[in-house]
Design a protein around this motif. Structure first.
Motif, short mmCIF file in Angstrom:
data_model
loop_
_atom_site.label_atom_id
_atom_site.label_comp_id
_atom_site.label_asym_id
_atom_site.label_seq_id
_atom_site.Cartn_x
_atom_site.Cartn_y
_atom_site.Cartn_z
N GLY A 1 0.81 -1.21 0.00
CA GLY A 1 0.00 0.00 0.00
C GLY A 1 0.84 1.26 0.00
N ALA A 2 0.22 2.36 -0.43
CA ALA A 2 0.93 3.64 -0.52
C ALA A 2 1.42 4.13 0.83
CB ALA A 2 0.03 4.68 -1.17
N ARG A 3 0.67 3.82 1.90
CA ARG A 3 1.10 4.27 3.23
C ARG A 3 2.42 3.64 3.63
NH1 ARG A 3 -3.47 3.70 7.26
NH2 ARG A 3 -4.03 5.72 6.37
N GLN A 4 2.55 2.35 3.42
CA GLN A 4 3.79 1.68 3.77
C GLN A 4 4.96 2.16 2.91
OE1 GLN A 4 4.26 -0.17 6.49
NE2 GLN A 4 2.13 0.37 6.94
N ARG A 5 4.66 2.47 1.66
CA ARG A 5 5.72 3.00 0.81
C ARG A 5 6.17 4.36 1.31
NH1 ARG A 5 5.61 3.78 -5.85
NH2 ARG A 5 7.84 4.32 -6.05
N TRP A 6 5.24 5.21 1.71
CA TRP A 6 5.57 6.53 2.26
C TRP A 6 6.41 6.39 3.53
CZ3 TRP A 6 4.70 11.61 0.74
CH2 TRP A 6 4.81 12.60 1.72
N ILE A 7 6.01 5.50 4.42
CA ILE A 7 6.75 5.31 5.66
C ILE A 7 8.17 4.83 5.37
CG2 ILE A 7 6.89 3.89 7.75
CD1 ILE A 7 3.80 3.99 7.85
N GLY A 8 8.29 3.87 4.46
CA GLY A 8 9.63 3.40 4.09
C GLY A 8 10.47 4.48 3.46
N THR A 9 9.83 5.33 2.68
CA THR A 9 10.53 6.45 2.05
C THR A 9 11.07 7.42 3.09
OG1 THR A 9 9.18 6.30 0.04
CG2 THR A 9 10.25 8.41 0.48
N VAL A 10 10.23 7.79 4.05
CA VAL A 10 10.65 8.76 5.06
C VAL A 10 11.73 8.18 5.97
CG1 VAL A 10 9.89 10.25 6.95
CG2 VAL A 10 8.43 9.96 4.95
N ARG A 11 11.64 6.91 6.27
CA ARG A 11 12.70 6.28 7.07
C ARG A 11 14.06 6.43 6.38
NH1 ARG A 11 10.89 3.44 11.38
NH2 ARG A 11 8.76 2.62 11.28
N ALA A 12 14.06 6.24 5.07
CA ALA A 12 15.31 6.41 4.32
C ALA A 12 15.72 7.88 4.25
CB ALA A 12 15.16 5.83 2.92
N LEU A 13 14.75 8.75 4.06
CA LEU A 13 15.03 10.18 3.91
C LEU A 13 15.67 10.77 5.16
CD1 LEU A 13 14.43 12.42 1.73
CD2 LEU A 13 12.37 12.93 3.04
N ARG A 14 15.26 10.29 6.30
CA ARG A 14 15.76 10.90 7.54
C ARG A 14 17.22 10.58 7.83
NH1 ARG A 14 13.01 7.86 12.76
NH2 ARG A 14 13.66 5.75 12.25
N ARG A 15 17.82 9.70 7.05
CA ARG A 15 19.26 9.47 7.22
C ARG A 15 20.07 10.71 6.85
NH1 ARG A 15 18.75 4.05 3.67
NH2 ARG A 15 17.54 2.79 5.16
N ASP A 16 19.52 11.51 5.93
CA ASP A 16 20.26 12.68 5.45
C ASP A 16 19.57 14.00 5.73
OD1 ASP A 16 22.36 11.13 4.14
OD2 ASP A 16 20.83 10.56 2.69
N TRP A 17 18.34 13.95 6.22
CA TRP A 17 17.58 15.18 6.44
C TRP A 17 17.00 15.17 7.86
CZ3 TRP A 17 17.71 19.10 2.95
CH2 TRP A 17 18.17 18.79 1.68
N PRO A 18 16.91 16.36 8.50
CA PRO A 18 16.45 16.42 9.89
C PRO A 18 14.92 16.32 9.99
CG PRO A 18 17.01 18.61 9.14
CD PRO A 18 17.38 17.68 8.02
N VAL A 19 14.40 15.12 9.82
CA VAL A 19 12.96 14.88 9.95
C VAL A 19 12.58 15.07 11.41
CG1 VAL A 19 11.16 13.13 9.78
CG2 VAL A 19 12.86 13.38 7.95
N ALA A 20 11.52 15.85 11.66
CA ALA A 20 11.19 16.27 13.01
C ALA A 20 10.00 15.53 13.61
CB ALA A 20 10.91 17.78 13.02
N ASP A 21 9.43 14.56 12.88
CA ASP A 21 8.29 13.83 13.43
C ASP A 21 8.56 12.34 13.33
OD1 ASP A 21 8.05 13.59 10.70
OD2 ASP A 21 6.05 14.47 10.57
#
Length: 267
Positions: A226-246
């Motif tokens: 599902g799109a939700r799980q893809r989004w979550i997986g994407t953000v998990r990867a993104l936060r390795r290089d960007w200061p995700v605050a949530d």
């Protein structure tokens, strides 16, 4: 709560005024979930829907959503067009009022709101004007208050907003209905005025959206879940290089919040 404040020369210009019911639901729910504590702690619990438009739906809805975190919350819808204010006044009730004004944010007794929500207001202004408007609005906040300024599409599927405290900008939130998304950079068209012209090579927001798209592509195997799980997986990867605050609780809503200083325009 009746609000009848003469404002001989409101600051700002009239917007197109287009609005739809539930257009700002993503922003409202984020405010209630993430900043509900500030609303509860404030002495007066007054929020402002600044530039609500030709119809008062967004102010009505904001009151309902804030009352899920504070039953005595109050909302004042402020519009620079006096005709719109008069048309909205028939919707006034306990906790909901409308006033004529602009960026000066007129409230009775010089009160300071704990929240100013300004959605789809600054799109018509020049980028060079944004920071002066932000400063004016921030100066009107109560201690610990919040200014939320951003842009969304007509039915609220895609939305990007900046959250600012009295001290300045804090975060940028990207929010979307996941089923409508082809790739995260689809949200670029809804960047707030302070960022929309900065989505070019060499600017942080462009680099962020490019990395977001790459992480989305790499997370394609999650699409079967599902799109939700893809989004979550994407953000998990993104936060390795960007200061995700949530965290995952917000990601599940089709959101991600990043510190402002990582995306702020250069220069």
């Amino acid at each position: 709560m009746a609000v009848r404040i003469p404002s001989p020369r409101p600051v700002g210009t009239v917007t197109r005024g287009t609005t739809n019911p539930n257009r700002l639901r993503r922003m409202d729910r984020w405010i209630a979930a993430v900043h509900g504590g500030a609303v509860r702690r404030d002495r007066d619990g007054v929020a402002v829907d600044l530039g609500y438009g030709a119809a008062p739906w967004t102010a009505v809805e904001l009151l309902g959503r804030l009352r899920t975190v504070r039953p005595d919350a109050r909302v004042v819808g402020i519009e620079i067009d006096p005709v719109r204010v008069e048309a909205a006044r028939r919707y006034e009730r306990d906790g909901l009022a409308f006033a004529h004004g602009g960026f000066e944010v007129p409230l009775p007794g010089g009160r300071r709101p704990v929240l100013i929500r300004a959605a789809n207001v600054l799109r018509q202004y020049d980028e060079a004007e944004v920071h002066a408007v932000w400063e004016r609005l921030r100066a009107r906040l109560a201690p610990g208050g919040l200014l939320v300024e951003g842009t969304c599409d007509e039915i609220g599927r895609r939305h990007v907003w900046v959250a600012l405290g009295p001290e300045g900008p804090r975060t940028v939130t990207f929010a979307t209905r996941l089923g409508s998304l082809s790739r995260p950079s689809d949200l670029a068209e809804r960047l707030p005025k302070a960022l929309i012209h900065r989505n070019v090579p060499g600017e942080p927001v462009h680099a962020f959206l490019s990395d977001f798209d790459r992480a989305w592509a790499a997370a394609a195997p999650f699409a079967s879940l599902g799109a939700r799980q893809r989004w979550i997986g994407t953000v998990r990867a993104l936060r390795r290089d960007w200061p995700v605050a949530d965290g995952p609780g917000r990601w599940r809503q089709g959101e991600v919040t990043v510190r402002w200083d990582a995306l702020a325009p250069r220069g």
